[in-house]
Design a protein around this motif. Structure first.
Motif, mmCIF file in Angstrom:
data_model
loop_
_atom_site.group_PDB
_atom_site.id
_atom_site.type_symbol
_atom_site.label_atom_id
_atom_site.label_comp_id
_atom_site.label_asym_id
_atom_site.label_seq_id
_atom_site.Cartn_x
_atom_site.Cartn_y
_atom_site.Cartn_z
ATOM 1 N N UNK A 78 38.052 36.224 15.398
ATOM 2 C CA UNK A 78 37.366 36.721 16.593
ATOM 3 C C UNK A 78 35.854 36.533 16.474
ATOM 4 N N UNK A 79 35.377 36.338 15.233
ATOM 5 C CA UNK A 79 33.932 36.208 15.006
ATOM 6 C C UNK A 79 33.544 34.857 14.391
ATOM 7 N N UNK A 80 34.523 34.104 13.878
ATOM 8 C CA UNK A 80 34.238 32.834 13.216
ATOM 9 C C UNK A 80 35.107 31.726 13.795
ATOM 10 N N UNK A 81 34.645 30.500 13.653
ATOM 11 C CA UNK A 81 35.442 29.353 14.092
ATOM 12 C C UNK A 81 36.490 29.019 13.042
ATOM 13 N N UNK A 82 37.346 28.046 13.364
ATOM 14 C CA UNK A 82 38.368 27.613 12.417
ATOM 15 C C UNK A 82 37.772 26.922 11.194
ATOM 16 N N UNK A 83 36.600 26.350 11.342
ATOM 17 C CA UNK A 83 36.059 25.466 10.311
ATOM 18 C C UNK A 83 34.842 25.989 9.581
ATOM 19 N N UNK A 84 34.175 26.985 10.105
ATOM 20 C CA UNK A 84 32.929 27.439 9.495
ATOM 21 C C UNK A 84 32.932 28.950 9.301
ATOM 22 N N UNK A 85 33.263 29.414 8.108
ATOM 23 C CA UNK A 85 33.773 28.645 6.972
ATOM 24 C C UNK A 85 35.263 28.343 7.138
ATOM 25 N N UNK A 86 35.771 27.458 6.286
ATOM 26 C CA UNK A 86 37.193 27.132 6.294
ATOM 27 C C UNK A 86 37.947 28.117 5.405
ATOM 28 N N UNK A 87 39.002 28.739 5.969
ATOM 29 C CA UNK A 87 39.850 29.614 5.161
ATOM 30 C C UNK A 87 41.013 28.796 4.620
ATOM 31 N N UNK A 88 41.231 28.901 3.307
ATOM 32 C CA UNK A 88 42.300 28.172 2.633
ATOM 33 C C UNK A 88 43.227 29.178 1.961
ATOM 34 N N UNK A 89 44.526 29.002 2.153
ATOM 35 C CA UNK A 89 45.492 29.816 1.412
ATOM 36 C C UNK A 89 46.071 28.952 0.301
ATOM 37 N N UNK A 90 45.943 29.428 -0.939
ATOM 38 C CA UNK A 90 46.456 28.680 -2.087
ATOM 39 C C UNK A 90 47.461 29.537 -2.850
ATOM 40 N N UNK A 91 48.703 29.066 -2.882
ATOM 41 C CA UNK A 91 49.726 29.747 -3.660
ATOM 42 C C UNK A 91 49.666 29.241 -5.101
ATOM 43 N N UNK A 92 49.875 30.123 -6.033
ATOM 44 C CA UNK A 92 49.918 29.694 -7.421
ATOM 45 C C UNK A 92 50.246 30.847 -8.344
#
Length: 312
Positions: free
Chosen positions: A202-216
């Motif tokens: 609601x406050x940020x775009x999809x790309x700035x910053x980019x959110x990454x989900x990393x499973x491990x």
């Protein structure tokens, strides 16, 4: 105290780094017989070391020697020491560089305890690319508003968080008028419920910053998959983990060890260059969880049985 003594007995270290709190928790009897370096000492023991240490290669050390042993939480039994080699860490950054393009201009922060393998990504990430590493005080890490203010003031560009910690971080960003400099917010360490990201988008775009989900998991060296998220993912009812890191192999297998069809639920097995050496002093459990990979033609190829369920 009991857990710390258990780890010391299992790992049998040659050298122990400790402070006053650690000494008190362990007790004098546990430290007796160990060479201990007192981190609270006015003159640290390492100041008396020679000016130049020998080249590791002259000592016969290679990338196949152990970099660290990190113990699991013990939530499903006795804590197990996972043995990870230098090569397994180095390839983690080589295999993910095309996605992230980390550089010396990035500012990372050490938010997590070094007993949690997310810290390996934070520490080595900054060192590997020549970036700056911000050490987050424990009292600041426990306050989302203070933490957000610190990363804004320090120009942090790479943030690593568990989804539960990021949820409180999102709330702090909504309540603050300060602008951050983040390029990436990398989530890991636990399953993500995508709907918690709605206030963020609601406050940020999809790309700035980019959110990454990393499973491990610790046994496959911190991260195994990569999934860049966009706002539409917040309507998902499952935790998307994306695609494999390029030098890993992911298999979804049934109870007979056969691949499941598309859309069916299977247990996740991970093979490839990130699979750890095994569990310290537990050959039977190592043999049970670190298996020969029947789907790979490489000699000695192994895969780790995660116990996690997933589907394509």
């Amino acid at each position: 105290s009991q857990r710390l003594r258990q780890l010391l007995d299992d790992a049998a270290p040659k050298l122990l780094l400790c402070d006053a709190a650690g000494r008190q928790a362990l007790g004098a009897s546990a430290i007796a017989g160990l060479t201990a370096v007192d981190l609270d000492a006015a003159t640290p023991a390492w100041t008396n070391r020679p000016a130049s240490d020998p080249d590791p290669r002259a000592l016969g050390l290679t990338s196949r020697h152990l970099a660290y042993i990190i113990y699991t939480s013990g939530s499903t039994g006795t804590p197990k020491g996972v043995m990870v080699e230098h090569a397994q860490i180095a390839r983690l950054f080589e295999a993910t560089q095309n996605w992230y393009d980390f550089s010396a201009g990035d500012v990372w922060c050490l938010f997590h305890s070094f007993s949690f393998d997310f810290s390996v990504w934070e520490l080595w990430g900054a060192l590997r690319y020549g970036g700056r590493l911000l050490l987050v005080p424990s009292y600041t890490a426990r306050s989302a508003p203070d933490f957000y203010h610190l990363i804004c003031k320090s120009g942090v560009t790479v943030l690593n968080q568990t989804p539960s910690a990021f949820k409180t971080f999102i709330q702090a960003t909504c309540e603050s008028g300060i602008h951050n400099h983040l390029r990436y917010a990398i989530l890991g360490g636990e399953a993500l419920e995508p709907s918690v990201l709605k206030p963020w988008y609601a406050r940020h775009s999809d790309r700035t910053p980019q959110i990454i989900n990393m499973y491990g998991i610790t046994e496959t060296t911190v991260h195994a998959t990569y999934c860049p998220l966009i706002e539409s993912d917040t309507s998902s009812s499952f935790s998307p983990i994306g695609e494999r890191i390029s030098d890993l192999r992911l298999y979804l297998l049934d109870g007979h060890g056969a691949p499941v069809p598309f859309g069916a639920v299977g247990e996740l097995y991970i093979g490839g260059a990130g699979v750890a050496r095994g569990y310290l002093n537990q050959p039977e459990l190592t043999a049970e969880r670190f298996l020969a990979d029947p789907f790979c033609g490489e000699p000695g190829a192994r895969m780790y049985r995660t116990g996690d369920l997933a589907r394509y």
